[in-house]
Design a protein around this motif. Structure first.
Motif, PDB file in Angstrom:
ATOM      1  N   THR A 105       0.832  -1.193   0.000  1.00 17.27           N
ATOM      2  CA  THR A 105       0.000   0.000   0.000  1.00 17.27           C
ATOM      3  C   THR A 105       0.872   1.251   0.000  1.00 17.27           C
ATOM      4  O   THR A 105       2.011   1.239   0.479  1.00 17.27           O
ATOM      5  CB  THR A 105      -0.951   0.036   1.209  1.00 17.27           C
ATOM      6  OG1 THR A 105      -0.198   0.223   2.421  1.00 17.27           O
ATOM      7  CG2 THR A 105      -1.769  -1.251   1.321  1.00 17.27           C
ATOM      8  N   PHE A 106       0.303   2.343  -0.529  1.00 14.74           N
ATOM      9  CA  PHE A 106       1.007   3.615  -0.645  1.00 14.74           C
ATOM     10  C   PHE A 106       0.060   4.734  -0.205  1.00 14.74           C
ATOM     11  O   PHE A 106      -1.058   4.829  -0.711  1.00 14.74           O
ATOM     12  CB  PHE A 106       1.458   3.848  -2.087  1.00 14.74           C
ATOM     13  CG  PHE A 106       2.463   2.824  -2.554  1.00 14.74           C
ATOM     14  CD1 PHE A 106       3.812   3.104  -2.535  1.00 14.74           C
ATOM     15  CD2 PHE A 106       2.032   1.571  -2.980  1.00 14.74           C
ATOM     16  CE1 PHE A 106       4.743   2.152  -2.943  1.00 14.74           C
ATOM     17  CE2 PHE A 106       2.950   0.606  -3.390  1.00 14.74           C
ATOM     18  CZ  PHE A 106       4.313   0.897  -3.364  1.00 14.74           C
ATOM     19  N   ASP A 107       0.517   5.571   0.694  1.00 13.64           N
ATOM     20  CA  ASP A 107      -0.329   6.635   1.238  1.00 13.64           C
ATOM     21  C   ASP A 107       0.051   8.006   0.695  1.00 13.64           C
ATOM     22  O   ASP A 107       1.216   8.279   0.397  1.00 13.64           O
ATOM     23  CB  ASP A 107      -0.228   6.662   2.763  1.00 13.64           C
ATOM     24  CG  ASP A 107      -1.067   5.593   3.436  1.00 13.64           C
ATOM     25  OD1 ASP A 107      -1.580   4.706   2.732  1.00 13.64           O
ATOM     26  OD2 ASP A 107      -1.191   5.635   4.678  1.00 13.64           O
ATOM     27  N   ASP A 108      -0.939   8.869   0.590  1.00 18.96           N
ATOM     28  CA  ASP A 108      -0.840  10.304   0.333  1.00 18.96           C
ATOM     29  C   ASP A 108      -0.909  10.656  -1.150  1.00 18.96           C
ATOM     30  O   ASP A 108      -1.696  11.493  -1.539  1.00 18.96           O
ATOM     31  CB  ASP A 108       0.418  10.932   0.954  1.00 18.96           C
ATOM     32  CG  ASP A 108       0.445  10.794   2.468  1.00 18.96           C
ATOM     33  OD1 ASP A 108      -0.651  10.744   3.065  1.00 18.96           O
ATOM     34  OD2 ASP A 108       1.542  10.724   3.036  1.00 18.96           O
ATOM     35  N   GLY A 109      -0.027  10.080  -1.993  1.00 15.69           N
ATOM     36  CA  GLY A 109      -0.025  10.430  -3.405  1.00 15.69           C
ATOM     37  C   GLY A 109       1.145  11.303  -3.801  1.00 15.69           C
ATOM     38  O   GLY A 109       0.975  12.358  -4.432  1.00 15.69           O
ATOM     39  N   PHE A 110       2.351  10.875  -3.446  1.00 18.49           N
ATOM     40  CA  PHE A 110       3.544  11.634  -3.802  1.00 18.49           C
ATOM     41  C   PHE A 110       3.821  11.521  -5.301  1.00 18.49           C
ATOM     42  O   PHE A 110       3.321  10.625  -5.988  1.00 18.49           O
ATOM     43  CB  PHE A 110       4.733  11.166  -2.966  1.00 18.49           C
ATOM     44  CG  PHE A 110       4.613  11.565  -1.517  1.00 18.49           C
ATOM     45  CD1 PHE A 110       5.011  12.824  -1.097  1.00 18.49           C
ATOM     46  CD2 PHE A 110       4.066  10.694  -0.593  1.00 18.49           C
ATOM     47  CE1 PHE A 110       4.873  13.204   0.227  1.00 18.49           C
ATOM     48  CE2 PHE A 110       3.918  11.057   0.736  1.00 18.49           C
ATOM     49  CZ  PHE A 110       4.327  12.325   1.148  1.00 18.49           C
ATOM     50  N   ALA A 111       4.654  12.444  -5.809  1.00 19.07           N
ATOM     51  CA  ALA A 111       4.841  12.586  -7.254  1.00 19.07           C
ATOM     52  C   ALA A 111       5.426  11.351  -7.911  1.00 19.07           C
ATOM     53  O   ALA A 111       5.202  11.110  -9.102  1.00 19.07           O
ATOM     54  CB  ALA A 111       5.726  13.805  -7.529  1.00 19.07           C
ATOM     55  N   ASP A 112       6.184  10.559  -7.160  1.00 19.25           N
ATOM     56  CA  ASP A 112       6.796   9.373  -7.750  1.00 19.25           C
ATOM     57  C   ASP A 112       5.789   8.269  -8.052  1.00 19.25           C
ATOM     58  O   ASP A 112       6.059   7.370  -8.849  1.00 19.25           O
ATOM     59  CB  ASP A 112       7.869   8.810  -6.808  1.00 19.25           C
ATOM     60  CG  ASP A 112       7.279   8.394  -5.460  1.00 19.25           C
ATOM     61  OD1 ASP A 112       6.905   7.222  -5.298  1.00 19.25           O
ATOM     62  OD2 ASP A 112       7.185   9.259  -4.576  1.00 19.25           O
ATOM     63  N   LEU A 113       4.626   8.323  -7.420  1.00 22.34           N
ATOM     64  CA  LEU A 113       3.708   7.188  -7.457  1.00 22.34           C
ATOM     65  C   LEU A 113       3.251   6.808  -8.867  1.00 22.34           C
ATOM     66  O   LEU A 113       3.358   5.632  -9.254  1.00 22.34           O
ATOM     67  CB  LEU A 113       2.510   7.463  -6.538  1.00 22.34           C
ATOM     68  CG  LEU A 113       1.541   6.308  -6.328  1.00 22.34           C
ATOM     69  CD1 LEU A 113       2.239   5.091  -5.737  1.00 22.34           C
ATOM     70  CD2 LEU A 113       0.396   6.744  -5.416  1.00 22.34           C
TER      71      LEU A 113
END
Length: 269
Positions: free
Chosen positions: A74-82
């Protein structure tokens, strides 16, 4: 046979940004790209079956069994690398994942409590699904949900859900609590808002008897190594959920509520 023997551990990994030079406020929870690649390789080599969080939700609801030895990313927030190198690294290895997005932080002109950082944008959200990721909500502003009034809580849960549904064209039913902060009232509100699962943090392994509205995750820090990931893949190295909140956790929640009553909503981080 004990209950724990019937509930083998399930690692659910929590990532934030994947970059070499993160802002100071998120640096502790940022993984370098080369370390991220090595950790993904360890997951792929572990013999576990990667699944999105929706598979866990289906299992908890009795709709479908889990595959043997599952793992979720899982990945939280939505940073530019995603939507770029991070999604590509996952796709290259055939690893599904679930991304939880803070809509106020990725909407042009939007507002959130997240400090400044390179973020993806709302129009990139469909790209995540094209790369094989599922999308979930992570509130509008990233507050400590368990300190909000009932009305503010409903707004954070409903508006972020609606924003993502409008851009994707389908229902969004999975939620991540900012920094894992939740309570019985928050979990009830998540269910009423139409979410079918919610992930917390808990710094623990999940299990097939975990709670569907506070699924335990293991948060990746910059200091974690491949050996840590390998231990989690083996079902070791952390406590196994579910388990009740500790007295310090309850006390910390009461303190934060009192502080928010004086200062207003506080960034969950």
């Amino acid at each position: 046979m004990s209950d724990r023997a019937a509930a083998p551990p399930i690692p659910v990994l929590l990532y934030h940004a994947v970059m070499d030079d993160p802002p100071d406020w998120i640096a502790e929870f940022t993984v370098r790209p080369r370390d991220f690649a090595a950790q993904l390789d360890a997951v792929a080599a572990s013999g576990r079956t990667p699944v999105p969080v929706s598979a866990l939700a289906d299992h908890f609801a009795g709709r479908a069994p889990l595959p043997p030895r599952p793992v979720a990313l899982t990945f939280d927030d939505g940073f530019a690398d995603l939507p770029g190198p991070t999604a590509e690294a996952l796709a290259d290895r055939g690893l599904p994942a679930t991304a939880y997005l803070t809509t106020g932080a990725i909407t042009p002109g939007g507002h959130s409590l997240l400090p400044p950082a390179p973020m993806m944008t709302l129009d990139q959200v469909p790209l995540l699904e094209q790369c094989g990721m599922e999308v979930g909500g992570h509130t509008v502003t990233h507050p400590q949900l368990d300190t909000l009034s009932a009305g503010a809580l409903r707004h954070e849960l409903a508006e972020s859900k609606k924003t993502l549904e409008d851009v994707l064209g389908h229902e969004v039913t999975h939620l991540a609590y900012p920094h894992g902060y939740n309570s019985p009232a928050v979990r009830r509100a998540a269910r009423r808002a139409g979410y079918t699962s919610a992930v917390a943090v808990r710094h623990a392994l999940s299990s097939d008897t975990d709670e569907p509205y506070r699924i335990a995750r293991l948060i990746l820090r910059r200091s974690h190594t491949v050996a840590d990931v390998e231990a989690w893949m083996s079902g070791a190295g952390a406590r196994v959920a579910p388990y009740p909140d500790s007295l310090p956790t309850v006390g910390w929640r009461l303190f934060r509520r009192a502080r928010a009553a004086v200062r207003g909503p506080v960034f969950a981080g």
